[in-house]
Motif scaffolding. Structure first.
Motif, short mmCIF file in Angstrom:
data_model
loop_
_atom_site.label_atom_id
_atom_site.label_comp_id
_atom_site.label_asym_id
_atom_site.label_seq_id
_atom_site.Cartn_x
_atom_site.Cartn_y
_atom_site.Cartn_z
N ARG A 511 0.81 -1.22 0.00
CA ARG A 511 0.00 0.00 0.00
C ARG A 511 0.85 1.27 0.00
N ASP A 512 2.12 1.14 0.31
CA ASP A 512 3.01 2.30 0.21
C ASP A 512 3.68 2.38 -1.15
N GLY A 513 3.22 1.55 -2.10
CA GLY A 513 3.70 1.62 -3.47
C GLY A 513 4.97 0.85 -3.75
N LEU A 514 5.43 0.05 -2.79
CA LEU A 514 6.68 -0.69 -2.97
C LEU A 514 6.42 -2.08 -3.55
N LEU A 515 7.29 -2.46 -4.47
CA LEU A 515 7.21 -3.78 -5.09
C LEU A 515 7.90 -4.80 -4.17
N ASN A 516 7.13 -5.79 -3.72
CA ASN A 516 7.64 -6.80 -2.79
C ASN A 516 7.88 -8.13 -3.51
N PHE A 517 8.92 -8.84 -3.07
CA PHE A 517 9.19 -10.19 -3.53
C PHE A 517 9.41 -11.09 -2.32
N ARG A 518 8.96 -12.34 -2.44
CA ARG A 518 9.18 -13.32 -1.39
C ARG A 518 9.60 -14.66 -1.98
N GLU A 519 10.17 -15.50 -1.13
CA GLU A 519 10.62 -16.81 -1.56
C GLU A 519 9.43 -17.71 -1.90
N ASP A 520 9.60 -18.55 -2.89
CA ASP A 520 8.58 -19.51 -3.32
C ASP A 520 8.62 -20.72 -2.39
N VAL A 521 8.02 -20.58 -1.20
CA VAL A 521 8.21 -21.56 -0.13
C VAL A 521 7.67 -22.95 -0.47
N TYR A 522 6.62 -23.03 -1.29
CA TYR A 522 6.03 -24.32 -1.65
C TYR A 522 6.38 -24.77 -3.07
N GLY A 523 7.18 -23.98 -3.79
CA GLY A 523 7.53 -24.34 -5.15
C GLY A 523 6.40 -24.14 -6.15
N ASN A 524 5.38 -23.36 -5.76
CA ASN A 524 4.24 -23.13 -6.65
C ASN A 524 4.60 -22.28 -7.87
N ASP A 525 5.50 -21.30 -7.66
CA ASP A 525 5.96 -20.49 -8.79
C ASP A 525 6.63 -21.37 -9.84
N LYS A 526 7.42 -22.30 -9.37
CA LYS A 526 8.16 -23.18 -10.28
C LYS A 526 7.19 -23.99 -11.15
N LYS A 527 6.11 -24.48 -10.54
CA LYS A 527 5.11 -25.25 -11.30
C LYS A 527 4.44 -24.38 -12.36
N MET A 528 4.08 -23.16 -11.98
CA MET A 528 3.44 -22.27 -12.93
C MET A 528 4.38 -21.86 -14.05
N ALA A 529 5.66 -21.65 -13.71
CA ALA A 529 6.64 -21.24 -14.72
C ALA A 529 6.80 -22.31 -15.79
N SER A 530 6.71 -23.58 -15.37
CA SER A 530 6.87 -24.67 -16.34
C SER A 530 5.76 -24.67 -17.37
N GLN A 531 4.60 -24.10 -17.03
CA GLN A 531 3.48 -23.99 -17.97
C GLN A 531 3.51 -22.67 -18.73
N MET A 532 3.78 -21.59 -18.02
CA MET A 532 3.71 -20.26 -18.64
C MET A 532 4.86 -19.99 -19.59
N PHE A 533 6.03 -20.55 -19.30
CA PHE A 533 7.21 -20.24 -20.09
C PHE A 533 7.78 -21.50 -20.75
N ALA A 534 6.88 -22.42 -21.07
CA ALA A 534 7.30 -23.69 -21.65
C ALA A 534 8.03 -23.50 -22.97
N GLU A 535 7.58 -22.53 -23.78
CA GLU A 535 8.20 -22.29 -25.08
C GLU A 535 9.65 -21.86 -24.94
N GLU A 536 9.96 -21.06 -23.91
CA GLU A 536 11.33 -20.60 -23.70
C GLU A 536 12.25 -21.75 -23.32
N ALA A 537 11.68 -22.75 -22.63
CA ALA A 537 12.50 -23.86 -22.15
C ALA A 537 12.88 -24.82 -23.27
N GLN A 538 12.15 -24.74 -24.39
CA GLN A 538 12.40 -25.67 -25.49
C GLN A 538 13.62 -25.25 -26.32
#
Length: 538
Positions: A511-538
Protein backbone atom coordinates in the motif's frame (compact mmCIF):
# COMPACT_ATOMS: atom_id res chain seq x y z
CA UNK A 1 -7.86 5.83 -45.87
CA UNK A 2 -10.16 7.07 -48.63
CA UNK A 3 -9.93 3.79 -50.57
CA UNK A 4 -11.01 1.82 -47.50
CA UNK A 5 -14.11 3.94 -47.26
CA UNK A 6 -15.02 3.21 -50.92
CA UNK A 7 -14.59 -0.50 -50.43
CA UNK A 8 -16.72 -0.52 -47.28
CA UNK A 9 -19.54 1.51 -48.81
CA UNK A 10 -19.52 -0.88 -51.72
CA UNK A 11 -19.69 -3.77 -49.32
CA UNK A 12 -22.68 -2.22 -47.58
CA UNK A 13 -24.62 -2.17 -50.85
CA UNK A 14 -23.52 -5.69 -51.74
CA UNK A 15 -24.52 -7.10 -48.34
CA UNK A 16 -27.99 -5.54 -48.49
CA UNK A 17 -28.56 -6.84 -52.01
CA UNK A 18 -27.30 -10.26 -50.97
CA UNK A 19 -29.70 -10.33 -48.04
CA UNK A 20 -32.56 -9.36 -50.38
CA UNK A 21 -31.93 -12.17 -52.88
CA UNK A 22 -31.45 -15.19 -50.61
CA UNK A 23 -35.03 -16.50 -50.89
CA UNK A 24 -38.60 -15.87 -51.95
CA UNK A 25 -40.36 -15.42 -48.60
CA UNK A 26 -41.02 -12.01 -47.15
CA UNK A 27 -38.91 -12.81 -44.09
CA UNK A 28 -35.84 -13.28 -46.24
CA UNK A 29 -36.16 -10.10 -48.25
CA UNK A 30 -36.49 -7.79 -45.27
CA UNK A 31 -33.67 -5.29 -44.82
CA UNK A 32 -31.59 -5.59 -41.65
CA UNK A 33 -33.27 -3.99 -38.64
CA UNK A 34 -31.48 -0.69 -38.10
CA UNK A 35 -33.64 0.43 -35.15
CA UNK A 36 -31.03 -0.57 -32.61
CA UNK A 37 -30.21 1.35 -29.47
CA UNK A 38 -28.20 4.55 -29.88
CA UNK A 39 -25.48 3.10 -27.65
CA UNK A 40 -24.76 0.49 -30.29
CA UNK A 41 -25.18 2.60 -33.40
CA UNK A 42 -21.55 2.94 -34.38
CA UNK A 43 -21.62 1.32 -37.81
CA UNK A 44 -23.75 1.43 -40.91
CA UNK A 45 -22.45 -1.99 -41.94
CA UNK A 46 -24.26 -5.27 -41.38
CA UNK A 47 -23.28 -8.90 -41.66
CA UNK A 48 -25.28 -11.62 -43.29
CA UNK A 49 -25.93 -14.54 -40.93
CA UNK A 50 -24.78 -17.02 -43.60
CA UNK A 51 -21.38 -15.31 -43.68
CA UNK A 52 -21.18 -15.70 -39.92
CA UNK A 53 -21.99 -19.41 -40.08
CA UNK A 54 -19.43 -19.92 -42.85
CA UNK A 55 -16.79 -18.28 -40.66
CA UNK A 56 -17.68 -20.54 -37.71
CA UNK A 57 -17.35 -23.59 -39.95
CA UNK A 58 -14.14 -22.50 -41.66
CA UNK A 59 -12.43 -21.60 -38.38
CA UNK A 60 -13.67 -24.80 -36.71
CA UNK A 61 -14.78 -22.88 -33.65
CA UNK A 62 -15.72 -24.80 -30.53
CA UNK A 63 -19.37 -24.91 -29.47
CA UNK A 64 -18.63 -22.40 -26.73
CA UNK A 65 -16.88 -19.98 -29.10
CA UNK A 66 -19.58 -20.37 -31.78
CA UNK A 67 -22.36 -19.72 -29.30
CA UNK A 68 -20.63 -16.62 -28.00
CA UNK A 69 -19.99 -15.06 -31.42
CA UNK A 70 -23.55 -15.84 -32.58
CA UNK A 71 -24.97 -14.27 -29.43
CA UNK A 72 -22.91 -11.11 -29.87
CA UNK A 73 -24.00 -10.46 -33.46
CA UNK A 74 -27.60 -11.52 -32.87
CA UNK A 75 -28.02 -8.93 -30.13
CA UNK A 76 -26.53 -6.32 -32.47
CA UNK A 77 -28.81 -7.30 -35.36
CA UNK A 78 -25.59 -8.30 -37.19
CA UNK A 79 -24.22 -4.78 -37.13
CA UNK A 80 -20.42 -4.48 -37.41
CA UNK A 81 -18.49 -3.84 -34.19
CA UNK A 82 -14.98 -3.06 -35.46
CA UNK A 83 -15.56 -1.18 -38.74
CA UNK A 84 -17.64 1.78 -39.79
CA UNK A 85 -18.24 2.94 -43.37
CA UNK A 86 -15.07 5.04 -43.20
CA UNK A 87 -12.69 2.42 -41.78
CA UNK A 88 -11.69 1.21 -38.33
CA UNK A 89 -13.90 2.24 -35.42
CA UNK A 90 -12.39 4.00 -32.42
CA UNK A 91 -12.89 0.98 -30.18
CA UNK A 92 -10.84 -1.14 -32.59
CA UNK A 93 -7.79 1.05 -32.18
CA UNK A 94 -8.20 1.10 -28.38
CA UNK A 95 -8.53 -2.67 -28.17
CA UNK A 96 -5.60 -3.34 -30.50
CA UNK A 97 -3.30 -1.04 -28.53
CA UNK A 98 -4.35 -2.79 -25.33
CA UNK A 99 -3.86 -6.18 -26.98
CA UNK A 100 -0.36 -5.33 -28.22
CA UNK A 101 0.66 -4.03 -24.81
CA UNK A 102 -0.47 -7.29 -23.23
CA UNK A 103 1.54 -9.39 -25.68
CA UNK A 104 4.65 -7.20 -25.36
CA UNK A 105 4.75 -7.39 -21.57
CA UNK A 106 3.18 -10.77 -20.80
CA UNK A 107 5.42 -12.94 -22.99
CA UNK A 108 2.20 -14.73 -24.02
CA UNK A 109 2.44 -15.83 -27.64
CA UNK A 110 -0.96 -17.55 -27.60
CA UNK A 111 -2.63 -14.52 -29.16
CA UNK A 112 -0.04 -13.98 -31.87
CA UNK A 113 -2.18 -14.45 -34.99
CA UNK A 114 0.31 -13.56 -37.73
CA UNK A 115 -2.22 -12.90 -40.52
CA UNK A 116 -4.53 -10.81 -38.35
CA UNK A 117 -1.58 -8.81 -37.07
CA UNK A 118 -0.42 -8.09 -40.61
CA UNK A 119 -3.86 -6.87 -41.63
CA UNK A 120 -4.20 -4.70 -38.53
CA UNK A 121 -0.83 -3.10 -39.20
CA UNK A 122 -2.12 -2.10 -42.64
CA UNK A 123 -5.38 -0.72 -41.26
CA UNK A 124 -3.62 1.23 -38.52
CA UNK A 125 -1.21 2.91 -40.95
CA UNK A 126 -3.05 6.17 -41.54
CA UNK A 127 -0.84 7.24 -44.43
CA UNK A 128 -1.60 4.21 -46.61
CA UNK A 129 -4.45 3.09 -48.81
CA UNK A 130 -5.88 -0.38 -48.39
CA UNK A 131 -7.01 -2.61 -51.18
CA UNK A 132 -9.09 -5.29 -49.53
CA UNK A 133 -12.14 -7.07 -50.96
CA UNK A 134 -15.43 -7.05 -49.09
CA UNK A 135 -15.08 -10.73 -48.17
CA UNK A 136 -11.81 -10.00 -46.42
CA UNK A 137 -13.36 -7.12 -44.48
CA UNK A 138 -16.07 -9.52 -43.25
CA UNK A 139 -13.47 -12.06 -42.23
CA UNK A 140 -11.40 -9.43 -40.41
CA UNK A 141 -14.47 -8.21 -38.55
CA UNK A 142 -15.25 -11.73 -37.33
CA UNK A 143 -11.60 -12.52 -36.60
CA UNK A 144 -11.37 -9.47 -34.37
CA UNK A 145 -14.42 -10.58 -32.43
CA UNK A 146 -13.07 -14.09 -31.96
CA UNK A 147 -9.68 -12.63 -31.03
CA UNK A 148 -11.27 -10.34 -28.47
CA UNK A 149 -12.95 -13.26 -26.71
CA UNK A 150 -9.66 -15.17 -26.58
CA UNK A 151 -7.90 -12.08 -25.29
CA UNK A 152 -10.42 -11.70 -22.45
CA UNK A 153 -9.91 -15.29 -21.35
CA UNK A 154 -6.13 -14.94 -21.22
CA UNK A 155 -5.65 -11.35 -20.12
CA UNK A 156 -8.49 -11.04 -17.61
CA UNK A 157 -9.66 -14.49 -16.51
CA UNK A 158 -6.24 -16.18 -16.56
CA UNK A 159 -4.72 -18.72 -18.87
CA UNK A 160 -3.91 -21.50 -16.39
CA UNK A 161 -6.34 -23.65 -14.38
CA UNK A 162 -6.08 -22.70 -10.66
CA UNK A 163 -7.39 -26.03 -9.36
CA UNK A 164 -4.57 -27.90 -11.10
CA UNK A 165 -2.16 -25.75 -9.07
CA UNK A 166 -3.85 -26.47 -5.70
CA UNK A 167 -5.52 -23.03 -5.69
CA UNK A 168 -9.08 -23.46 -4.39
CA UNK A 169 -10.25 -19.85 -4.20
CA UNK A 170 -13.15 -19.61 -6.68
CA UNK A 171 -11.88 -18.17 -9.93
CA UNK A 172 -13.13 -14.76 -11.00
CA UNK A 173 -15.82 -14.96 -13.69
CA UNK A 174 -15.48 -12.62 -16.65
CA UNK A 175 -18.43 -11.95 -18.99
CA UNK A 176 -16.68 -11.51 -22.35
CA UNK A 177 -19.91 -10.63 -24.16
CA UNK A 178 -20.74 -7.89 -21.69
CA UNK A 179 -17.20 -6.56 -21.92
CA UNK A 180 -17.30 -6.35 -25.70
CA UNK A 181 -20.69 -4.66 -25.62
CA UNK A 182 -19.37 -2.05 -23.20
CA UNK A 183 -16.18 -1.54 -25.23
CA UNK A 184 -18.22 -0.83 -28.37
CA UNK A 185 -20.75 1.31 -26.52
CA UNK A 186 -17.98 3.44 -25.03
CA UNK A 187 -16.08 3.64 -28.35
CA UNK A 188 -12.99 2.37 -26.54
CA UNK A 189 -12.78 5.41 -24.26
CA UNK A 190 -11.66 5.23 -20.60
CA UNK A 191 -10.00 1.90 -21.31
CA UNK A 192 -8.25 1.82 -17.90
CA UNK A 193 -11.52 1.82 -15.98
CA UNK A 194 -13.07 -0.62 -18.46
CA UNK A 195 -10.60 -3.45 -17.77
CA UNK A 196 -12.05 -6.10 -15.38
CA UNK A 197 -8.97 -6.43 -13.19
CA UNK A 198 -8.36 -5.66 -9.54
CA UNK A 199 -6.29 -2.72 -8.34
CA UNK A 200 -3.33 -4.92 -7.40
CA UNK A 201 -3.08 -6.22 -10.96
CA UNK A 202 -2.85 -2.69 -12.35
CA UNK A 203 -0.17 -1.73 -9.84
CA UNK A 204 1.84 -4.81 -10.73
CA UNK A 205 1.46 -4.10 -14.43
CA UNK A 206 2.96 -0.64 -13.91
CA UNK A 207 5.87 -2.18 -12.01
CA UNK A 208 6.36 -4.71 -14.79
CA UNK A 209 6.72 -1.90 -17.31
CA UNK A 210 9.25 -0.24 -15.01
CA UNK A 211 11.30 -3.44 -14.90
CA UNK A 212 11.29 -3.64 -18.67
CA UNK A 213 12.80 -0.16 -18.67
CA UNK A 214 15.42 -1.21 -16.11
CA UNK A 215 16.29 -4.16 -18.34
CA UNK A 216 17.41 -1.72 -21.07
CA UNK A 217 20.25 -0.53 -18.85
CA UNK A 218 23.77 -2.05 -18.97
CA UNK A 219 24.33 -5.68 -18.03
CA UNK A 220 23.00 -6.71 -14.61
CA UNK A 221 26.21 -7.95 -12.94
CA UNK A 222 26.27 -9.79 -9.64
CA UNK A 223 27.20 -7.82 -6.55
CA UNK A 224 30.39 -9.32 -5.10
CA UNK A 225 30.01 -9.76 -1.32
CA UNK A 226 33.66 -9.18 -0.42
CA UNK A 227 35.52 -10.72 2.50
CA UNK A 228 33.23 -9.63 5.35
CA UNK A 229 29.87 -11.10 6.39
CA UNK A 230 28.27 -7.69 6.82
CA UNK A 231 28.90 -3.95 6.43
CA UNK A 232 27.62 -1.18 8.73
CA UNK A 233 27.36 2.60 8.41
CA UNK A 234 30.81 4.13 8.16
CA UNK A 235 32.39 1.10 6.47
CA UNK A 236 34.10 1.44 3.09
CA UNK A 237 34.17 -1.29 0.44
CA UNK A 238 33.51 -1.93 -3.24
CA UNK A 239 30.39 -3.93 -2.38
CA UNK A 240 28.85 -0.82 -0.81
CA UNK A 241 29.24 1.11 -4.06
CA UNK A 242 27.69 -1.82 -5.97
CA UNK A 243 24.73 -1.91 -3.58
CA UNK A 244 24.19 1.83 -3.98
CA UNK A 245 24.06 1.50 -7.75
CA UNK A 246 21.72 -1.50 -7.58
CA UNK A 247 19.35 0.19 -5.14
CA UNK A 248 19.39 3.32 -7.27
CA UNK A 249 18.38 1.28 -10.33
CA UNK A 250 15.58 -0.42 -8.38
CA UNK A 251 14.29 2.87 -6.94
CA UNK A 252 15.21 2.34 -3.28
CA UNK A 253 18.09 4.82 -3.23
CA UNK A 254 17.71 8.37 -4.52
CA UNK A 255 21.05 9.77 -3.32
CA UNK A 256 23.72 11.13 -5.64
CA UNK A 257 26.63 9.72 -3.65
CA UNK A 258 27.94 6.52 -5.24
CA UNK A 259 31.19 6.29 -3.27
CA UNK A 260 32.53 3.22 -1.44
CA UNK A 261 31.37 4.59 1.94
CA UNK A 262 28.26 3.30 3.80
CA UNK A 263 26.62 6.69 4.46
CA UNK A 264 23.65 7.45 6.72
CA UNK A 265 21.71 8.26 3.56
CA UNK A 266 22.12 4.65 2.46
CA UNK A 267 20.66 3.23 5.70
CA UNK A 268 17.02 4.01 4.87
CA UNK A 269 17.45 2.64 1.35
CA UNK A 270 18.91 -0.61 2.70
CA UNK A 271 16.16 -1.12 5.28
CA UNK A 272 13.49 -0.35 2.67
CA UNK A 273 14.99 -2.92 0.30
CA UNK A 274 15.19 -5.46 3.13
CA UNK A 275 11.53 -4.88 3.98
CA UNK A 276 10.24 -5.34 0.45
CA UNK A 277 12.50 -8.32 -0.26
CA UNK A 278 11.51 -10.20 2.90
CA UNK A 279 14.86 -9.86 4.67
CA UNK A 280 15.36 -9.03 8.32
CA UNK A 281 15.38 -5.23 8.65
CA UNK A 282 18.66 -4.05 10.12
CA UNK A 283 21.03 -1.22 9.14
CA UNK A 284 23.59 -3.41 7.47
CA UNK A 285 24.49 -4.93 4.13
CA UNK A 286 24.68 -8.69 4.59
CA UNK A 287 24.55 -11.94 2.62
CA UNK A 288 20.73 -12.15 2.68
CA UNK A 289 20.30 -8.72 1.10
CA UNK A 290 23.04 -9.31 -1.49
CA UNK A 291 21.50 -12.64 -2.46
CA UNK A 292 18.12 -11.01 -3.08
CA UNK A 293 19.67 -8.11 -5.01
CA UNK A 294 21.53 -10.59 -7.22
CA UNK A 295 18.36 -12.31 -8.46
CA UNK A 296 18.48 -11.77 -12.26
CA UNK A 297 16.07 -9.22 -13.70
CA UNK A 298 14.59 -11.86 -16.02
CA UNK A 299 13.76 -14.03 -13.00
CA UNK A 300 12.06 -11.11 -11.27
CA UNK A 301 10.06 -10.33 -14.41
CA UNK A 302 8.89 -13.95 -14.61
CA UNK A 303 8.01 -13.85 -10.92
CA UNK A 304 5.87 -10.78 -11.54
CA UNK A 305 4.14 -12.40 -14.52
CA UNK A 306 3.38 -15.53 -12.49
CA UNK A 307 1.78 -13.48 -9.74
CA UNK A 308 -0.15 -11.37 -12.24
CA UNK A 309 -1.66 -14.61 -13.50
CA UNK A 310 -2.80 -15.35 -9.93
CA UNK A 311 -4.19 -11.81 -9.67
CA UNK A 312 -6.31 -12.47 -12.77
CA UNK A 313 -8.02 -15.27 -10.85
CA UNK A 314 -8.89 -12.98 -7.94
CA UNK A 315 -12.10 -10.93 -7.81
CA UNK A 316 -12.08 -7.16 -7.55
CA UNK A 317 -11.38 -5.67 -4.14
CA UNK A 318 -14.36 -5.74 -1.82
CA UNK A 319 -15.48 -3.09 0.67
CA UNK A 320 -16.39 -5.87 3.10
CA UNK A 321 -14.39 -6.49 6.24
CA UNK A 322 -12.19 -9.54 6.06
CA UNK A 323 -8.97 -11.38 6.81
CA UNK A 324 -6.31 -11.92 4.15
CA UNK A 325 -3.45 -14.37 4.69
CA UNK A 326 -0.45 -14.53 2.36
CA UNK A 327 1.52 -17.73 2.87
CA UNK A 328 4.93 -16.66 1.39
CA UNK A 329 4.85 -13.44 3.44
CA UNK A 330 3.95 -15.29 6.69
CA UNK A 331 1.48 -12.49 7.42
CA UNK A 332 -2.18 -12.06 8.32
CA UNK A 333 -3.90 -8.77 7.38
CA UNK A 334 -7.20 -7.55 8.84
CA UNK A 335 -9.25 -5.20 6.65
CA UNK A 336 -12.22 -3.03 7.53
CA UNK A 337 -14.05 -1.19 4.72
CA UNK A 338 -11.10 -2.10 2.46
CA UNK A 339 -8.66 -0.30 4.81
CA UNK A 340 -6.03 -2.25 6.69
CA UNK A 341 -6.60 -2.32 10.46
CA UNK A 342 -3.56 -4.34 11.53
CA UNK A 343 -1.09 -7.02 10.48
CA UNK A 344 0.11 -10.06 12.36
CA UNK A 345 2.99 -12.49 11.97
CA UNK A 346 1.95 -16.09 11.43
CA UNK A 347 3.43 -19.58 11.12
CA UNK A 348 2.20 -21.64 8.15
CA UNK A 349 2.51 -25.26 7.09
CA UNK A 350 5.91 -26.64 6.17
CA UNK A 351 6.52 -27.98 2.66
CA UNK A 352 5.46 -31.50 3.66
CA UNK A 353 2.24 -30.20 5.27
CA UNK A 354 1.27 -27.24 3.11
CA UNK A 355 -1.36 -24.75 4.22
CA UNK A 356 -4.17 -24.96 1.67
CA UNK A 357 -4.96 -21.99 -0.59
CA UNK A 358 -8.73 -21.39 -0.27
CA UNK A 359 -11.36 -19.08 1.18
CA UNK A 360 -14.16 -19.49 3.70
CA UNK A 361 -16.03 -17.63 6.44
CA UNK A 362 -14.80 -17.31 10.04
CA UNK A 363 -17.71 -18.30 12.31
CA UNK A 364 -16.43 -19.39 15.72
CA UNK A 365 -13.92 -18.56 18.39
CA UNK A 366 -13.05 -21.46 20.69
CA UNK A 367 -11.54 -20.52 24.03
CA UNK A 368 -9.35 -23.03 25.91
CA UNK A 369 -9.72 -25.54 23.07
CA UNK A 370 -9.11 -29.24 22.98
CA UNK A 371 -6.70 -30.32 20.28
CA UNK A 372 -8.10 -33.25 18.35
CA UNK A 373 -4.89 -34.83 17.10
CA UNK A 374 -5.07 -35.55 13.34
CA UNK A 375 -4.79 -39.27 12.39
CA UNK A 376 -1.56 -38.62 10.45
CA UNK A 377 0.13 -37.23 13.59
CA UNK A 378 -1.24 -40.10 15.70
CA UNK A 379 0.16 -42.63 13.24
CA UNK A 380 3.50 -40.98 12.48
CA UNK A 381 4.39 -39.32 15.78
CA UNK A 382 2.31 -40.39 18.78
CA UNK A 383 2.23 -44.17 18.26
CA UNK A 384 6.05 -44.34 17.83
CA UNK A 385 6.42 -42.16 20.95
CA UNK A 386 4.04 -44.43 22.93
CA UNK A 387 6.06 -47.49 21.99
CA UNK A 388 9.08 -45.88 23.66
CA UNK A 389 7.22 -44.28 26.58
CA UNK A 390 3.80 -45.70 27.65
CA UNK A 391 3.30 -42.59 29.81
CA UNK A 392 3.56 -40.26 26.76
CA UNK A 393 -0.15 -39.25 26.78
CA UNK A 394 -0.21 -38.26 30.46
CA UNK A 395 3.04 -36.38 30.10
CA UNK A 396 1.54 -34.26 27.30
CA UNK A 397 -1.89 -33.78 28.90
CA UNK A 398 -3.51 -36.06 26.30
CA UNK A 399 -6.27 -38.63 26.47
CA UNK A 400 -7.61 -41.39 24.27
CA UNK A 401 -11.35 -41.22 23.57
CA UNK A 402 -11.83 -44.25 21.30
CA UNK A 403 -10.76 -45.87 18.03
CA UNK A 404 -11.41 -44.96 14.41
CA UNK A 405 -10.25 -46.95 11.39
CA UNK A 406 -7.87 -48.93 13.54
CA UNK A 407 -6.21 -45.87 15.08
CA UNK A 408 -6.61 -44.47 18.60
CA UNK A 409 -8.61 -41.22 18.75
CA UNK A 410 -6.50 -38.85 20.82
CA UNK A 411 -7.02 -35.33 22.01
CA UNK A 412 -5.01 -32.91 24.11
CA UNK A 413 -6.81 -31.27 27.03
CA UNK A 414 -6.99 -27.47 27.36
CA UNK A 415 -4.09 -25.86 29.13
CA UNK A 416 -0.88 -23.89 28.83
CA UNK A 417 0.94 -26.60 26.90
CA UNK A 418 -1.89 -27.28 24.45
CA UNK A 419 -0.62 -27.25 20.84
CA UNK A 420 -3.43 -24.82 19.91
CA UNK A 421 -2.55 -22.47 22.72
CA UNK A 422 -5.42 -20.72 24.48
CA UNK A 423 -7.78 -19.96 21.58
CA UNK A 424 -8.56 -21.10 18.07
CA UNK A 425 -10.55 -19.53 15.23
CA UNK A 426 -12.76 -21.80 13.13
CA UNK A 427 -13.89 -21.27 9.54
CA UNK A 428 -15.42 -24.72 8.85
CA UNK A 429 -13.82 -26.33 5.80
CA UNK A 430 -13.06 -29.75 4.37
CA UNK A 431 -9.29 -29.18 4.67
CA UNK A 432 -9.39 -29.03 8.50
CA UNK A 433 -7.45 -25.75 8.42
CA UNK A 434 -7.97 -23.17 11.17
CA UNK A 435 -6.07 -20.40 12.97
CA UNK A 436 -4.88 -20.77 16.53
CA UNK A 437 -2.68 -19.54 19.33
CA UNK A 438 0.56 -21.39 20.10
CA UNK A 439 2.67 -21.94 23.22
CA UNK A 440 5.84 -21.83 21.08
CA UNK A 441 6.31 -18.08 20.62
CA UNK A 442 10.01 -18.30 19.73
CA UNK A 443 9.22 -19.34 16.15
CA UNK A 444 7.94 -15.83 15.38
CA UNK A 445 11.48 -14.50 15.72
CA UNK A 446 12.35 -16.29 12.47
CA UNK A 447 12.04 -14.37 9.21
CA UNK A 448 10.71 -17.45 7.39
CA UNK A 449 8.06 -19.33 9.31
CA UNK A 450 6.90 -22.54 7.63
CA UNK A 451 6.84 -24.94 10.60
CA UNK A 452 3.26 -26.12 11.22
CA UNK A 453 1.31 -29.20 10.16
CA UNK A 454 -0.88 -27.00 7.93
CA UNK A 455 -2.89 -24.83 10.30
CA UNK A 456 -2.03 -21.17 10.90
CA UNK A 457 -0.42 -20.15 14.17
CA UNK A 458 -0.91 -16.54 15.33
CA UNK A 459 1.63 -14.36 17.07
CA UNK A 460 -1.05 -12.47 19.04
CA UNK A 461 -4.25 -14.53 19.08
CA UNK A 462 -5.70 -12.47 21.91
CA UNK A 463 -5.56 -9.32 19.78
CA UNK A 464 -7.51 -11.03 16.99
CA UNK A 465 -10.09 -12.33 19.49
CA UNK A 466 -10.62 -8.83 20.87
CA UNK A 467 -11.09 -7.43 17.37
CA UNK A 468 -13.56 -10.10 16.29
CA UNK A 469 -15.67 -9.63 19.45
CA UNK A 470 -15.56 -5.83 19.41
CA UNK A 471 -19.28 -5.59 18.51
CA UNK A 472 -20.34 -8.07 21.20
CA UNK A 473 -20.19 -5.90 24.38
CA UNK A 474 -20.67 -8.84 26.72
CA UNK A 475 -17.21 -9.98 25.66
CA UNK A 476 -15.03 -7.52 27.52
CA UNK A 477 -11.25 -7.73 27.36
CA UNK A 478 -11.23 -9.21 30.84
CA UNK A 479 -13.74 -11.90 29.97
CA UNK A 480 -11.85 -12.80 26.78
CA UNK A 481 -8.56 -13.39 28.61
CA UNK A 482 -10.29 -15.17 31.51
CA UNK A 483 -11.86 -17.56 28.98
CA UNK A 484 -8.51 -18.10 27.27
CA UNK A 485 -7.07 -19.22 30.63
CA UNK A 486 -10.07 -21.03 32.10
CA UNK A 487 -9.04 -24.54 31.09
CA UNK A 488 -12.63 -25.23 30.06
CA UNK A 489 -13.47 -25.27 26.33
CA UNK A 490 -16.04 -22.68 25.22
CA UNK A 491 -17.35 -22.08 21.68
CA UNK A 492 -18.55 -18.56 20.75
CA UNK A 493 -20.56 -17.83 17.59
CA UNK A 494 -19.42 -14.56 16.05
CA UNK A 495 -22.03 -11.87 15.46
CA UNK A 496 -20.07 -10.67 12.42
CA UNK A 497 -18.78 -13.61 10.41
CA UNK A 498 -15.75 -12.52 8.39
CA UNK A 499 -14.46 -13.81 5.06
CA UNK A 500 -11.03 -15.44 5.30
CA UNK A 501 -8.90 -15.68 2.16
CA UNK A 502 -5.67 -17.70 2.25
CA UNK A 503 -3.54 -16.72 -0.75
CA UNK A 504 -0.12 -17.40 -2.23
CA UNK A 505 1.63 -14.34 -3.70
CA UNK A 506 5.40 -14.11 -4.03
CA UNK A 507 5.24 -10.66 -5.66
CA UNK A 508 2.86 -7.78 -5.00
CA UNK A 509 2.74 -4.00 -4.56
CA UNK A 510 2.21 -2.90 -0.97
CA UNK A 511 0.00 0.00 0.00
CA UNK A 512 3.01 2.30 0.21
CA UNK A 513 3.70 1.62 -3.47
CA UNK A 514 6.68 -0.69 -2.97
CA UNK A 515 7.21 -3.78 -5.09
CA UNK A 516 7.64 -6.80 -2.79
CA UNK A 517 9.19 -10.19 -3.53
CA UNK A 518 9.18 -13.32 -1.39
CA UNK A 519 10.62 -16.81 -1.56
CA UNK A 520 8.58 -19.51 -3.32
CA UNK A 521 8.21 -21.56 -0.13
CA UNK A 522 6.03 -24.32 -1.65
CA UNK A 523 7.53 -24.34 -5.15
CA UNK A 524 4.24 -23.13 -6.65
CA UNK A 525 5.96 -20.49 -8.79
CA UNK A 526 8.16 -23.18 -10.28
CA UNK A 527 5.11 -25.25 -11.30
CA UNK A 528 3.44 -22.27 -12.93
CA UNK A 529 6.64 -21.24 -14.72
CA UNK A 530 6.87 -24.67 -16.34
CA UNK A 531 3.48 -23.99 -17.97
CA UNK A 532 3.71 -20.26 -18.64
CA UNK A 533 7.21 -20.24 -20.09
CA UNK A 534 7.30 -23.69 -21.65
CA UNK A 535 8.20 -22.29 -25.08
CA UNK A 536 11.33 -20.60 -23.70
CA UNK A 537 12.50 -23.86 -22.15
CA UNK A 538 12.40 -25.67 -25.49
Amino acid sequence: MRFVRIILVGFLLISICYSSCRGNTSKLVEKPDTTITPANSFSELFLDSIKLESFITDQKLSNKAAKRIRSFYNTRNFQFAWFSNIGLSEQTRSFWNLHNTYINFSKDSSLSDKHLHEKMEVFLADDSTVEMPASEIIKTELQLTEHFFNYVEYAYAGKLQPEELQWYIPRKKVDALKLLDSLVAGKGRNIDTWEPVNKQYKLMNNQLKRYFEIRKEPKWNDILPGKRKSYQPGDSALVIKQVKLRLKALGDYSGVDTSLIFTEELVSAVTQAQRRLGCKQEPEINADLIRELNVPLEERIKQMLINMERMRWMPAESDRDGILINIPDFKLHVFENSKKVFDMNIVVGKSANKTVIFNDVLKYIVFSPYWNVPPSIVRNEILPALSKNPNYLNKHNMEQTGYLDGLPVIRQRPGGGNALGKVKFVFPNSYNIYMHDTPVKSLFQNQKRAFSHGCIRLEDAGKLAEYLLRDQPEWTTGRIYDSMNSGSEKWVLLKEQLPVVITYFTAWVSRDGLLNFREDVYGNDKKMASQMFAEEAQ
